[in-house]
Design a protein around this motif. Structure first.
Motif, PDB file in Angstrom:
ATOM      1  N   ALA A   8       3.066  25.699  -7.054  1.00  0.00           N
ATOM      2  CA  ALA A   8       3.220  27.644  -7.669  1.00  0.00           C
ATOM      3  C   ALA A   8       1.913  27.784  -8.459  1.00  0.00           C
ATOM      4  CB  ALA A   8       4.314  27.879  -7.754  1.00  0.00           C
ATOM      5  N   GLY A   9       1.986  26.935  -9.933  1.00  0.00           N
ATOM      6  CA  GLY A   9       0.820  27.672 -10.422  1.00  0.00           C
ATOM      7  C   GLY A   9      -0.519  27.250  -9.567  1.00  0.00           C
ATOM      8  N   SER A  10      -0.682  26.562  -8.530  1.00  0.00           N
ATOM      9  CA  SER A  10      -2.412  26.199  -7.796  1.00  0.00           C
ATOM     10  C   SER A  10      -3.043  27.188  -7.733  1.00  0.00           C
ATOM     11  CB  SER A  10      -2.248  24.569  -7.206  1.00  0.00           C
ATOM     12  OG  SER A  10      -3.026  25.410  -6.570  1.00  0.00           O
TER      13      SER A  10
ATOM     14  N   ARG B  29     -15.922  29.361 -13.985  1.00  0.00           N
ATOM     15  CA  ARG B  29     -14.720  29.661 -13.226  1.00  0.00           C
ATOM     16  C   ARG B  29     -13.840  28.276 -13.570  1.00  0.00           C
ATOM     17  NH1 ARG B  29     -17.967  26.426  -9.912  1.00  0.00           N
ATOM     18  NH2 ARG B  29     -16.747  26.575  -8.062  1.00  0.00           N
ATOM     19  N   ARG B  30     -13.329  28.914 -15.323  1.00  0.00           N
ATOM     20  CA  ARG B  30     -11.850  27.588 -15.307  1.00  0.00           C
ATOM     21  C   ARG B  30     -10.712  27.785 -15.075  1.00  0.00           C
ATOM     22  NH1 ARG B  30     -10.649  28.446 -21.965  1.00  0.00           N
ATOM     23  NH2 ARG B  30     -10.291  30.138 -21.249  1.00  0.00           N
ATOM     24  N   ARG B  31     -10.851  29.036 -14.006  1.00  0.00           N
ATOM     25  CA  ARG B  31      -9.148  29.779 -13.957  1.00  0.00           C
ATOM     26  C   ARG B  31      -9.306  28.389 -12.327  1.00  0.00           C
ATOM     27  NH1 ARG B  31      -9.418  31.989  -8.875  1.00  0.00           N
ATOM     28  NH2 ARG B  31     -10.718  33.391 -10.212  1.00  0.00           N
ATOM     29  N   ARG B  32     -10.453  28.771 -11.527  1.00  0.00           N
ATOM     30  CA  ARG B  32     -10.274  27.851 -10.173  1.00  0.00           C
ATOM     31  C   ARG B  32     -10.497  26.481 -11.313  1.00  0.00           C
ATOM     32  NH1 ARG B  32     -14.517  28.549  -6.128  1.00  0.00           N
ATOM     33  NH2 ARG B  32     -14.674  30.285  -6.853  1.00  0.00           N
ATOM     34  N   PHE B  33     -10.970  25.932 -11.948  1.00  0.00           N
ATOM     35  CA  PHE B  33     -10.989  24.124 -12.055  1.00  0.00           C
ATOM     36  C   PHE B  33      -9.430  24.830 -12.617  1.00  0.00           C
ATOM     37  CE2 PHE B  33     -10.782  21.258 -14.979  1.00  0.00           C
ATOM     38  CZ  PHE B  33     -11.067  20.116 -14.627  1.00  0.00           C
ATOM     39  N   PHE B  34      -8.397  25.153 -12.972  1.00  0.00           N
ATOM     40  CA  PHE B  34      -7.190  24.839 -13.038  1.00  0.00           C
ATOM     41  C   PHE B  34      -6.676  25.114 -11.743  1.00  0.00           C
ATOM     42  CE2 PHE B  34      -5.948  23.970 -17.868  1.00  0.00           C
ATOM     43  CZ  PHE B  34      -7.558  24.156 -18.048  1.00  0.00           C
ATOM     44  N   GLY B  35      -7.127  25.427 -11.232  1.00  0.00           N
ATOM     45  CA  GLY B  35      -6.334  25.930  -9.334  1.00  0.00           C
ATOM     46  C   GLY B  35      -6.265  24.506  -9.543  1.00  0.00           C
ATOM     47  N   TYR B  36      -7.434  23.935  -9.084  1.00  0.00           N
ATOM     48  CA  TYR B  36      -7.558  23.115  -8.621  1.00  0.00           C
ATOM     49  C   TYR B  36      -6.214  21.517  -9.276  1.00  0.00           C
ATOM     50  CZ  TYR B  36     -11.765  25.234  -6.098  1.00  0.00           C
ATOM     51  OH  TYR B  36     -12.851  25.631  -5.273  1.00  0.00           O
TER      52      TYR B  36
ATOM     53  N   GLY C 274       0.380  13.600   0.822  1.00  0.00           N
ATOM     54  CA  GLY C 274       0.152  14.015  -0.828  1.00  0.00           C
ATOM     55  C   GLY C 274      -1.142  13.282  -1.019  1.00  0.00           C
ATOM     56  N   TRP C 275      -1.536  12.228  -0.711  1.00  0.00           N
ATOM     57  CA  TRP C 275      -2.589  11.297  -0.217  1.00  0.00           C
ATOM     58  C   TRP C 275      -3.461  12.084   0.367  1.00  0.00           C
ATOM     59  CZ3 TRP C 275      -2.231   5.818  -0.717  1.00  0.00           C
ATOM     60  CH2 TRP C 275      -3.832   5.330  -0.582  1.00  0.00           C
ATOM     61  N   GLU C 276      -3.608  12.794   1.890  1.00  0.00           N
ATOM     62  CA  GLU C 276      -4.576  13.701   1.446  1.00  0.00           C
ATOM     63  C   GLU C 276      -4.867  14.797   1.072  1.00  0.00           C
ATOM     64  OE1 GLU C 276      -6.778  14.171   5.128  1.00  0.00           O
ATOM     65  OE2 GLU C 276      -6.521  11.708   5.190  1.00  0.00           O
ATOM     66  N   GLY C 277      -3.923  15.331   0.390  1.00  0.00           N
ATOM     67  CA  GLY C 277      -3.700  16.402  -0.785  1.00  0.00           C
ATOM     68  C   GLY C 277      -5.000  15.764  -1.784  1.00  0.00           C
ATOM     69  N   VAL C 278      -3.974  15.249  -2.754  1.00  0.00           N
ATOM     70  CA  VAL C 278      -5.575  14.248  -3.755  1.00  0.00           C
ATOM     71  C   VAL C 278      -6.765  13.931  -3.481  1.00  0.00           C
ATOM     72  CG1 VAL C 278      -3.284  13.479  -4.875  1.00  0.00           C
ATOM     73  CG2 VAL C 278      -4.859  12.046  -2.961  1.00  0.00           C
ATOM     74  N   GLY C 279      -6.560  14.025  -1.852  1.00  0.00           N
ATOM     75  CA  GLY C 279      -7.726  13.632  -1.668  1.00  0.00           C
ATOM     76  C   GLY C 279      -8.925  14.666  -1.503  1.00  0.00           C
ATOM     77  N   LEU C 280      -7.890  15.815  -1.338  1.00  0.00           N
ATOM     78  CA  LEU C 280      -8.689  17.365  -1.066  1.00  0.00           C
ATOM     79  C   LEU C 280      -8.783  17.931  -2.747  1.00  0.00           C
ATOM     80  CD1 LEU C 280      -9.844  20.185   0.337  1.00  0.00           C
ATOM     81  CD2 LEU C 280      -6.839  20.369   0.036  1.00  0.00           C
ATOM     82  N   ALA C 281      -7.963  17.799  -3.583  1.00  0.00           N
ATOM     83  CA  ALA C 281      -7.819  18.270  -5.150  1.00  0.00           C
ATOM     84  C   ALA C 281      -9.205  17.312  -5.609  1.00  0.00           C
ATOM     85  CB  ALA C 281      -6.993  18.128  -5.794  1.00  0.00           C
ATOM     86  N   SER C 282     -10.092  15.707  -4.953  1.00  0.00           N
ATOM     87  CA  SER C 282     -10.419  15.140  -5.603  1.00  0.00           C
ATOM     88  C   SER C 282     -11.923  15.946  -4.870  1.00  0.00           C
ATOM     89  CB  SER C 282     -10.409  14.067  -5.136  1.00  0.00           C
ATOM     90  OG  SER C 282     -11.787  12.872  -5.392  1.00  0.00           O
TER      91      SER C 282
END
Lengths: 248, 506, 531, 97, 643
Positions: E34-36, E134-141, E164-172
């Motif tokens: 939700a935060g993201s 772009r700190r806000r976006r950083f926290f979103g990520y 989740g596996w791909e999700g962390v890939g994306l976030a990464s």
């Protein structure tokens, strides 16, 4: 049968001659030969009416029409037999041979029963017999040929008969005009020079030549002169066309 | 009159209105656009209303059947099952999106005609997806080519001659496929006329259980047309040329709606009418599909033009869809249909954002961009989501369909699954490399002045993105509708090819 | 012995034909007796009235044709008359109606003067040498050969007689009645007269050549059967072995008809004549001749030689294939619209032949199944109107010196004249066989009968060549809509007459594309040929 | 009767070849006439073979038709000649390709 | 050899339905998610408070995690596997995948690590990213990452795990490329994603195999069916899973992306590329213990990969001058240890997890410390530009030192316990593996000491305009906390707690038999470590450190600097052939495939042009063609009838 074996070689020879003669008139005469021989064969084949029609109508009228036109556009000209389209002659002869042999072989394979003969059909007279068929079975076709003939007449009129668009000049008017033209432009007052018909060829389409050898354009009938674009000077070099095919 | 008929007619009438209305009132362009958008929204509303009435799992619905050419057994017959319904919905959904997104794309040309053609295309496409008569299907199938042809040739972003060339290429490919299919359609007539009453109704044809050599030939005829349409290797070369020449809006309609007719047709006609032949052809089709997947992806990697690239990604994706259809299991079938929907959404998003970029830069070459994320982060974000959806990222709906197809392919033969799965790596390469080259890096002088997405532009893409995410986590509304339809088809195939049912082996 | 029996002639059923003949003859009279100023108006009125009257008569005749049971299952309607040499049956009347409709549109095109600043399309003084003073004079006076109207009517009569002919001799006469006026009309163009005359000469010489073959075929067939009536030929074919005479006869007769149809390799006159002839004549002739010739071919092959279908079908396979292929392929390289349409008409002849060879005996057809006759009749309707309208449209693109037929100069006319370009594009699409046009249903019909008769290779080839053909149609559309205008050609606004003709063509193309049922039913109602 | 038919076939073929090899329009046309005459011969021969007069009637018709054809044909040839001063069929070859 | 458990003893995942506080488990994922969403969708509106919101959601998750942990501890040991079914994700025929959370000791430890360390890093980032627009976006990520990582560990189904596996890939991907205006960052991000995808390919194939073999992909179903499956199938699944793990955990041969990933902001390196995401591979293998236990061949492969990687990473670490890359090398190496333990089966699972946790603490600590150093040094990462910073950055230095001591295994520090146990188990497995692990420990000591010395000791080498300063509190507090954890992490193993806690999930094995007594081994390890430290002191501490890296170095150094030519190998084996293939196919497509069609079209056009010439305009030619036609027609008729 005698007639056939006598005439057949003549006809074939004459027909072949059609392929080789260098003068159109000769071609017409050869065709006449074939037609006349054909007429005789008709007689042999119990078709006396056709014998007459063949001579009178076909040879006498149709072929004469050919000759008229031939005369008009240069009967005496020698036709070139040099083939200008590459391969045409070879292919034509080859094709002719193949087609001929196909026809002859296919027909030759057919064994016809002995002919029924026309004694029965002609018993009331050949002409009557023909009339019988013509006016019963083929009456509609007969009527339809009327349309053909009208079409032909119409066609001849349309294509060959220029309609007079302006009232004809009277002799008096013409004389007055020519004198006036002579006065104003120095145009020749006398009659036009005769065409070169007797000088070189038999066609009225042949121009007369002046003593210096140049072509006298005025000597040819106006309707026979090809149109010239305005920007093109003077006459085409007709003299040089001597050896070309076509009437000069 | 069935609601489907209404759905077909609304856009067609809207198209006529779009052309005619502006002649009587003020600013012709704006009015034409409004009319077009309004029509498409009405269509969408009607389609949604129909979907709400849809009764899951009870076969063909909203049917209507009238004699058209009775002596030839040709009917105007429409109806949808789950398969048709989702395709109709997709069509109804994408058109307003496209219209909103291409608002200014035809400003310098015949604007009204542009939008009218789009609507016409929509009406015909809905007709195609709801036709239950082979002849009607064929007629509409071919008729869609005309508006498409004019859209490509008249409004592309490439130069005039290039566009014209692409339009001709498109049309000739399509006609080649279509006419081969015509031979098969004729074959059906001859077959049924011999059998008694000529008929073109799918239901009656599929009951015939056409098999044997005739069935195979007819199958080939139909399949060829669908393979060209879909497209499948090696008859795909029209696709990149077309997408590179057409406006992105047109490309969306072409790739996301029209091309689906190909895969839809495979499922509806090839499998239903010629089950035995379909099984017979499976090995070859699977191989072609696999080649398309890998080959299309490699080609996409090698592209310089983003529109060509997006077009070629579709080649890869259509490979997946065809693979899903021809492995003959429920996961594959449902996955394929779901894939059609998802591919429509994802590719549409990509094309639309590409369109926005091109409008700003005046070029579709990837190397002409750079650092866009810095100046237009929202646009970049949308492109990224579209790109990731194309790459089948879990959490976006494309993943589910891709995964279902992969599972199905793996179940069919492990090597098929193994080859197909390389597609996911290649997909990551082509989309991310494009993204990297265009959106990241230092800001280029040419891209400096880029405005971020306007409200209108955003409103066109957001529905797509929302749909991608929602269906990514909750595809149930779609799968519930699709499953029974696919199951019916598969059961039909099984029944018709089961030797027991054909004459009793014992 | 020679008891003359008065032939029974069904004058009432022949009425349409007689009206046309009569109208033509009256037209000739008009030439002779009506003053020049009024002639044109009178001729146009007379011709139109004749055609309308004939059409009405035709419809009336169609309604009262008696049904004849023959061959067990298949029904035919109609009667044989004039010593059994004419068959007034369903297909005949259908074709009559079609020819009359096409000709009616043709008259409208003939009458057009508005597009070329008040001058008609026909030469003012055909006898005048091109470029001569006489020609200019005639032009200045706005002269016109009003003879074209009676000539046209004669040709129409021929076109009507041709498919009705149930006897080789009558067919030959009809062929000539049809051809002679066409030879003449071809040579009567006002502009580019050299080309026009050349076209006339080529058409004439080749036509005469081909009719020679037809005639020899008739002779050999007569030799085989002892009669020239189709019924008796059929009888002979059924009861005796085929022999060389029959085969040669079939072949040579077909040559004559295929020449008129424009089938490969007897097609080469087509582009030259279509290009050289006045466009109005081309439009009407392209449609009318094809209707008549295909009708005659159908009757000849189905009625006279139907029992020997196995012997001529392979030959027709070859010809149909060659025709489709050559027509489609050759059209690609054309740079002149009229020539392109001519080649396209050749390709269409191929498709029609595919329908013709789809002949199946009544016993082989399932009840209600489309027959070859029906399919081809439908195709003729579809094609006839489309090609007529297309050529009519070609006549509207002009510059100061007349029509502009170079394709390159058609570039971008869609921008200036969307209506014309749209209509032309639509007609081209119809010819390409895109659904929702008559061309599609027509193609469907002929291919399906060919397929039903087992000619699947022809169907597949036909389909493939349709693609090739589509290429050049589409290219023209592309040229009109997606290319920058050159500005060297303008679209002129025609008079109501031409507009009406074009609209009719387009309307038929649309209606037959969307609702082909009635016409198909009509063709089915017409039934088979009367034997 | 076969020999008559074969003769007609030969004449017909010669006529056909004549059309192909002669360049003068009139001569070409004469060759066409030769073909028609050959047809007539066949008709007449077959009439005798079958013992009915249909063939002879046909020949008669052919003559009539030929007459009409000749008129039209010669008229066309004349116009061509007037315009080009040549009766060679090869010279009328502007329409091509 | 590893004593294999009999099939019956393989733990089966048989969760019970969630109740009580456990029913709130879904919030663990939902909160950061939700935060993201709020941060990413909310736009500039959230700029002002975004960073705090992001931190708060992570912290809230942590608090919830702790609550659940407590609740779980309150249950009997064999009743600590709880599942929460959220909704059916997809349901197609017999392929059903549920959105289902599995809370058990294993996943919960991860939850605590992720949310705990994650919260600290969030907090740290508030300071670290303070000046980034772009700190806000950083926290979103970052939130997105946390959510995805939690999904990864909490999923009760392999497909859920894959999400989740791909999700962390994306976030990464997003975070590595966060400074996307740097082309190197963008390239690194793409490289990471693509290489991960290669691994994902393996993972998805593994999932497919499971579905085809077992008809399900849920842990519960798979673990139950595994015992009945053929070993070949299980081996295949095991190896495919390992491919996935290699991608995510940067194991050889898919290690190449990790060093490049240091392009991301340092908190990212700390959180994702050290503490959490890269350990997902270990989690995957431990989670799949029910498969590996039955597939010894697969286990062997895991061990081989692990050993190679632990040495590979360590060697790279020795040569790097970039502080983050040196740490990244060490991460790779440390994960190798974990993998090794995981590959050793029941004997090692718990220790793998233990080392994972301690490593999470000290590596996060060190990365953040490195970040603090860079913060002080104007984002300079080259250690050759550092030197003698201990005085200027005392807090950073001290906290870093804790991490340092932990990683080299200084007795008493957390790393000492965890690494020691792994080396023991390795010796228990085979001496060779044990020796490799031992060698790794020595090298670790060497390069970490080198890093320590070059940064905090030796002479100052920075430019005059650089003014190192200590970081703000918001950054140092997390450092302090993590330093404490680095020291105290070892408490988890007191009384074998962690092994007991994880036993329901991974089973329990008796202590391995060692070639030497455990205490002797410990001494040997300590000695080896000491040697490493001493070597570093001799080679680095005692000598002048040049500001630029010397080029006339040994082959080994050059190789290590070039990441042991990993990229070069990839380049030669994959990238360049791939590029060539791409070019070739593009050419093939336009030349051959399209060329055939267009060529056909051109051919027809050419044919048309050629045939057109037959239309010569000569009427006699036309007549000839008619004659030919006649012959054809006649022949066709005659042939058909006479043949």
């Amino acid at each position: 049968m005698t007639a056939f074996w006598v005439l057949a070689p003549v006809m074939v020879a004459a027909a072949l001659g059609l392929l080789f003669v260098r003068k159109a008139v000769h071609a017409a005469l050869l065709l006449a030969t074939v037609m006349m021989s054909l007429a005789v064969l008709y007689l042999v084949l119990e078709a006396p009416f056709l014998f007459a029609v063949q001579i009178i109508v076909y040879t006498g009228a149709i072929l004469m029409l050919f000759l008229f036109v031939l005369m008009l556009i240069g009967a005496e000209s020698r036709l070139s037999l040099v083939e200008t389209i590459k391969g045409q002659r070879v292919l034509a002869v080859l094709g002719g041979l193949v087609l001929g042999s196909l026809l002859v072989i296919a027909i030759g394979q057919v064994t016809l029963a002995s002919p029924v003969g026309l004694e029965a059909a002609n018993s009331g007279g050949n002409v009557e017999g023909l009339a019988d068929v013509l006016f019963s079975t083929y009456v509609f076709a007969f009527e339809a040929t009327a349309a053909l003939l009208i079409t032909a007449a119409l066609g001849a009129m349309v294509l060959a008969h220029p309609e007079r668009l302006t009232p004809k000049e009277s002799q008096q008017e013409m004389a007055a005009r020519r004198v006036r033209e002579y006065a104003e432009h120095g145009r020749h007052l006398g009659p036009l020079p005769a065409p070169g018909v007797y000088a070189r060829h038999n066609s009225v389409a042949t121009p007369a030549l002046a003593p210096d050898g140049s072509v006298i354009e005025a000597s040819i009938n106006r309707t026979l002169v090809p149109p010239r674009p305005a920007d093109e000077p003077d006459l085409p070099e007709l003299a040089a066309d001597e050896d070309e095919e076509g009437p000069q | 009159m069935s609601v489907l008929t209404v759905l077909i007619l609304i856009p067609l009438l809207g198209a006529a209105l779009t052309v005619l209305v502006p002649r009587v009132a003020g600013d012709p362009r704006a009015i034409a656009k409004m009319v077009a958008l309004g029509t498409s929204l009405v269509t969408l509303a009607a389609a949604l209303a129909m979907a709400a009435q849809y009764n899951v799992g009870s076969g063909m619905q909203f049917t209507e059947q009238r004699d058209w050419i009775p002596s030839l057994g040709i009917h105007y017959a429409v109806g949808v099952d789950g398969l048709g319904l989702v395709m109709v919905l997709l069509t109804a959904f994408l058109v307003p999106v496209v219209i909103a997104a291409s608002w200014h794309d035809a400003d310098d040309r015949n604007t009204a005609a542009y939008f009218a053609l789009m609507l016409a295309l929509q009406g015909l496409a809905i007709g195609v997806f709801s036709a239950t008569d082979v002849f009607l299907f064929y007629v509409l199938f071919e008729a869609t080519l005309i508006p498409a042809y004019f859209l490509i040739g008249g409004y592309g972003i490439a130069s005039r001659p290039e566009r014209a060339r692409a339009a001709v290429k498109f049309l000739i490919f399509m006609l080649a496929g279509g006419l081969v299919m015509l031979a098969a359609v004729i074959g059906l007539y001859v077959l049924t006329a011999r059998a008694g009453e000529p008929t073109y109704l799918i239901a009656e044809l599929s009951a015939l259980g056409i098999s044997g050599e005739a069935g195979r030939w007819l199958f080939v005829g139909f399949f060829f047309a669908f393979a060209v349409k879909a497209p499948l290797f090696p008859v795909h070369t029209w696709l990149p040329d077309t997408t590179a020449a057409a406006t992105p809006g047109t490309s969306v309609l072409l790739v996301c709606v029209l091309d689906k007719i190909g895969t839809y047709g495979m499922l509806r006609f090839c499998l239903e009418l010629f089950p035995e032949a379909s099984l017979w052809a499976t090995p070859l089709v699977v191989v072609l599909a696999l080649i398309s997947i890998v080959y299309g992806a490699f080609l996409a990697i090698g592209q310089e033009n983003m529109l060509r690239l997006i077009g070629l990604t579709s080649l890869s994706h259509f490979g997946f869809i065809v693979l899903g259809i021809f492995v003959f299991n429920l996961q594959g079938g449902t996955g394929a249909v779901l894939y059609m929907v998802n591919h429509g959404l994802a590719t549409a998003a990509l094309f639309l954002v590409a369109g926005y970029l091109i409008r700003r830069r005046g070029s579709a070459l990837i190397r002409d961009f750079g650092g866009v994320e810095k100046v237009a982060p929202v646009m970049a974000g949308m492109l990224l989501i579209g790109a990731l959806a194309t790459a089948g990222l879990p959490g976006l709906s494309t993943f589910i369909s891709e995964f279902l197809v992969l599972v199905a392919a793996f179940a069919y033969a492990w090597w098929a699954g193994a080859i197909a799965v390389t597609g996911i790596v290649l997909a990551a390469i082509y989309v991310l490399w494009m993204y990297q080259r265009m959106m990241t890096g230092p800001v280029r002088p040419a891209t400096e002045g880029f405005a971020d997405l306007s409200r209108r532009e955003l409103s066109a893409v957001v529905p797509l993105v929302v749909a991608l995410v929602v269906f990514g986590f909750f595809p149930k509304p779609l799968t519930d509708v699709i499953n029974p339809a696919v199951e019916d088809t598969l059961v039909h195939v099984e029944d018709s090819t089961d030797p027991m049912s054909l004459g009793g082996a014992e | 012995m020679n008891e003359f029996t008065i032939p029974e002639i069904a004058y009432l059923e022949l009425l349409p034909l007689l009206i046309v003949f009569g109208g033509a003859i009256v037209g000739v009279g008009v030439e002779a007796f009506v003053g020049r100023s009024a002639r044109r108006t009178v001729e146009i009125a007379l011709t139109s009235a004749t055609l309308v009257a004939a059409l009405v008569a035709c419809i009336w005749v169609g309604g009262r044709l008696p049904v004849v049971e023959h061959g067990g299952t298949a029904t035919a309607r109609g009667l044989l008359t004039a010593g059994d040499t004419l068959a007034i049956d369903g297909p005949t009347v259908f074709l009559w109606g079609l020819v009359l409709l096409i000709s009616l549109a043709g008259v409208l095109l003939f009458a057009e003067r508005k597009v070329s600043a008040g001058l008609p399309a026909f030469a003012g003084q055909a006898a005048a040498t091109p470029g001569s003073r006489a020609e200019r004079e005639a032009d200045a006076l706005g002269l016109e050969h009003t003879e074209v109207y009676p000539l046209m009517l004669f040709a129409v009569a021929g076109m009507m007689m041709f498919p009705a002919a149930n006897d080789l001799l009558v067919m030959f006469v009809a062929l000539e009645v049809l051809s002679l006026p066409l030879y003449l009309l071809t040579g009567l163009a006002r502009r580019r007269r050299m080309l026009s005359q050349e076209a006339a000469m080529k058409y004439f010489l080749l036509g005469a050549f081909a009719s020679g073959f037809f005639l020899y075929g008739a002779a050999l067939t007569y030799g085989y059967a002892g009669s020239m009536k189709f019924a008796q030929i059929n009888e002979a074919v059924r009861n005796s072995e085929g022999n060389g005479l029959l085969l040669l006869g079939i072949g040579l007769l077909c040559v004559g008809l295929l020449f008129k149809v424009g089938a490969v390799p007897f097609h080469q006159w087509t582009p030259d004549v279509y290009q050289g002839a006045p466009t109005a004549v081309t439009a009407w002739m392209a449609a009318g001749t094809k209707v008549a010739a295909i009708g005659a071919l159908l009757r000849l092959l189905h009625v006279a030689f139907g029992s020997a279908a196995w012997s001529w079908q392979p030959m027709l396979w070859v010809i149909a294939l060659a025709t489709m292929a050559a027509g489609a392929v050759l059209a690609i390289a054309q740079t002149d619209v009229k020539r392109m349409l001519a080649y396209s008409s050749i390709a269409h002849a191929g498709f029609m032949l595919a329908g013709v060879l789809g002949f199946q005996s009544a016993a082989d057809l399932a009840p209600g199944q489309l027959s070859a006759t029906q399919a081809v009749l439908f195709y003729l309707v579809a094609y006839g109107f489309a090609v007529l309208a297309a050529f009519a449209l070609v006549g509207l693109v002009r510059d100061a010196s007349g029509e502009v037929t170079e394709l390159a100069r058609w570039a971008g006319i869609g921008k200036e004249s969307p209506l014309l370009a749209g209509a032309f594009a639509f007609l081209l699409l119809a010819m390409a066989g895109i659904p929702l046009t008559s061309g599609f249903i027509g193609k469907w019909a002929v291919f399906s009968v060919a397929g039903a008769a087992g000619a699947w290779p022809i169907v597949v080839a036909g389909v493939l060549f349709s693609v090739v053909a589509a290429f050049f149609y589409v290219r023209v559309i592309m040229l009109m809509f997606f290319t920058e205008p050159t500005g060297t050609a303008a679209v002129v606004r025609p008079s109501w007459a031409t507009t009406a003709a074009i609209s009719a063509g387009v309307a038929v193309t649309v209606v037959l594309g969307v609702l082909p049922g009635p016409v198909l039913e009509l063709a089915a109602h017409a039934g088979e040929f009367l034997r | 009767m076969t020999e008559y038919v074969i003769l007609s076939a030969i004449l017909f073929t010669i006529g056909a070849v004549g059309v192909l090899v002669r360049r003068n329009a009139l001569v070409v046309f004469m060759c066409v006439e030769l073909m028609l005459n050959a047809c007539n011969l066949a008709f007449v021969a077959f009439a005798r073979q079958h013992g009915n007069l249909d063939g002879q009637v046909a020949a008669f018709f052919v003559m009539v038709v030929a007459a009409a054809e000749v008129v039209v044909g010669l008229a066309i040839i004349m116009t061509i000649f007037r315009a080009r001063r040549s009766a060679s069929v090869d010279d009328a070859s502007l329409l091509r390709y | 050899m590893t004593p294999l458990l009999a099939a019956a003893e393989i733990p089966v995942v048989a969760p019970v339905a969630a109740d009580g506080v456990l029913a709130w488990a879904w919030l663990l994922v939902a909160l950061p998610l939700a935060g993201s969403v709020i941060l990413l969708v909310g736009g500039r509106f959230t700029d002002s408070f975004g960073h705090w919101l992001g931190t708060a959601t992570a912290a809230a998750s942590f608090v919830l995690g702790v609550t659940i942990f407590v609740a779980l501890l309150g249950r009997p040991a064999d009743d600590r596997s709880i599942s929460q079914h959220l909704w059916t994700w997809f349901d197609v025929g017999d392929f059903q995948v549920s959105m289902e959370l599995l809370v058990d000791p294993l996943s919960l430890l991860f939850v605590l690590l992720i949310t705990g360390v994650g919260s600290l890093i969030h907090l740290y980032s508030v300071g670290y990213m303070a000046h980034d627009p772009r700190r806000r976006r950083f926290f979103g990520y970052l939130n997105l990452f946390v959510a995805a990582m939690l999904m990864l560990v909490l999923a009760g189904d392999y497909v859920g795990l894959f999400l989740g596996w791909e999700g962390v890939g994306l976030a990464s991907y997003l975070l590595i490329g966060f400074w996307q205006h740097k082309p190197s960052a963008a390239a690194a991000a793409k490289k990471a994603f693509v290489m991960n995808r290669v691994g994902d390919m393996g993972l998805s194939l593994a999932i497919m195999t499971m579905f085809v073999a077992f008809g399900t992909t849920a842990y519960a179903g798979v673990s139950e069916a595994a015992s009945g499956a053929s070993e070949a199938t299980l081996t295949a699944i095991g190896i495919l899973l390992l491919v996935g793990a290699c991608g995510k955990s940067a194991q050889v041969p898919l290690q190449g992306w990790l060093l490049d990933a240091m392009e991301g902001p340092t908190p990212v390196s700390a959180l994702i590329h050290a503490a959490t995401m890269v350990t997902a591979g270990v989690y995957l293998i431990v989670r799949s213990n029910f498969i590996y236990e039955l597939a010894p061949t697969a286990q062997t492969v895991v061990v081989v990969v692990a050993v190679v990687t632990l040495l590979w990473g360590a060697i790279i670490g020795c040569a790097k001058d970039d502080i983050k890359k040196a740490l990244a090398g060490s991460t790779m190496s440390q994960i190798g240890y974990m993998m090794l333990a995981a590959g050793l089966g029941v004997a090692g699972y718990a220790f793998a997890i233990f080392h994972l946790i301690t490593h999470g603490f000290f590596k996060a600590n060190m990365f953040l410390g490195a970040g603090s150093v860079m913060h002080a040094m104007d984002d300079d990462v080259d250690m050759r530009h550092y030197g003698g910073l201990r005085k200027l950055l005392p807090v950073t230095f001290l906290t870093f030192a804790f991490g340092y001591l932990a990683i080299i295994g200084f007795p008493g520090f957390s790393g000492f316990w965890s690494k020691d146990l792994i080396i023991e188990v390795a010796f228990g497995h085979s001496t060779l593996v044990g020796l490799a692990a031992l060698l790794g420990a020595g090298i670790t000591a060497f390069y970490m000491t080198r890093l320590m010395l070059m940064t905090f000791f030796t002479d100052r080498r920075w430019e005059p305009d650089v003014h190192p300063h200590e970081s703000p509190k918001v950054m140092t507090i997390p450092l302090i906390v993590l330093a404490a954890l680095s020291l105290l992490g070892g408490v988890l193993v007191i009384g074998g707690w962690i092994g007991d806690f994880l036993e329901p999930v991974v089973g329990h094995a008796p202590h391995p038999e060692l070639p030497v007594p455990a205490i002797v081994l410990t001494l040997i390890i300590t000695a080896v470590v000491a040697v490493g430290v001493a070597l570093a002191w001799l080679l680095v501490g005692r000598q002048e450190v040049p500001r630029t890296a010397p080029q006339d170095v040994s082959f080994a150094t050059r190789a290590a600097r070039a990441d042991l030519y990993g990229d070069a190998i990839n380049d030669t084996l994959v990238v360049r052939p791939g590029a060539a293939l791409t070019r070739g196919l593009v050419g093939f497509d336009s030349g051959v495939v399209d060329g055939a069609i267009e060529g056909g079209a051109r051919g027809i056009g050419g044919l048309s042009g050629a045939l057109r010439m037959l239309q010569t305009g000569y009427v006699r030619s036309y007549a000839l063609s008619i004659l030919v036609g006649v012959i054809v027609v006649v022949l066709a008729l005659l042939v058909v009838n006479w043949a």
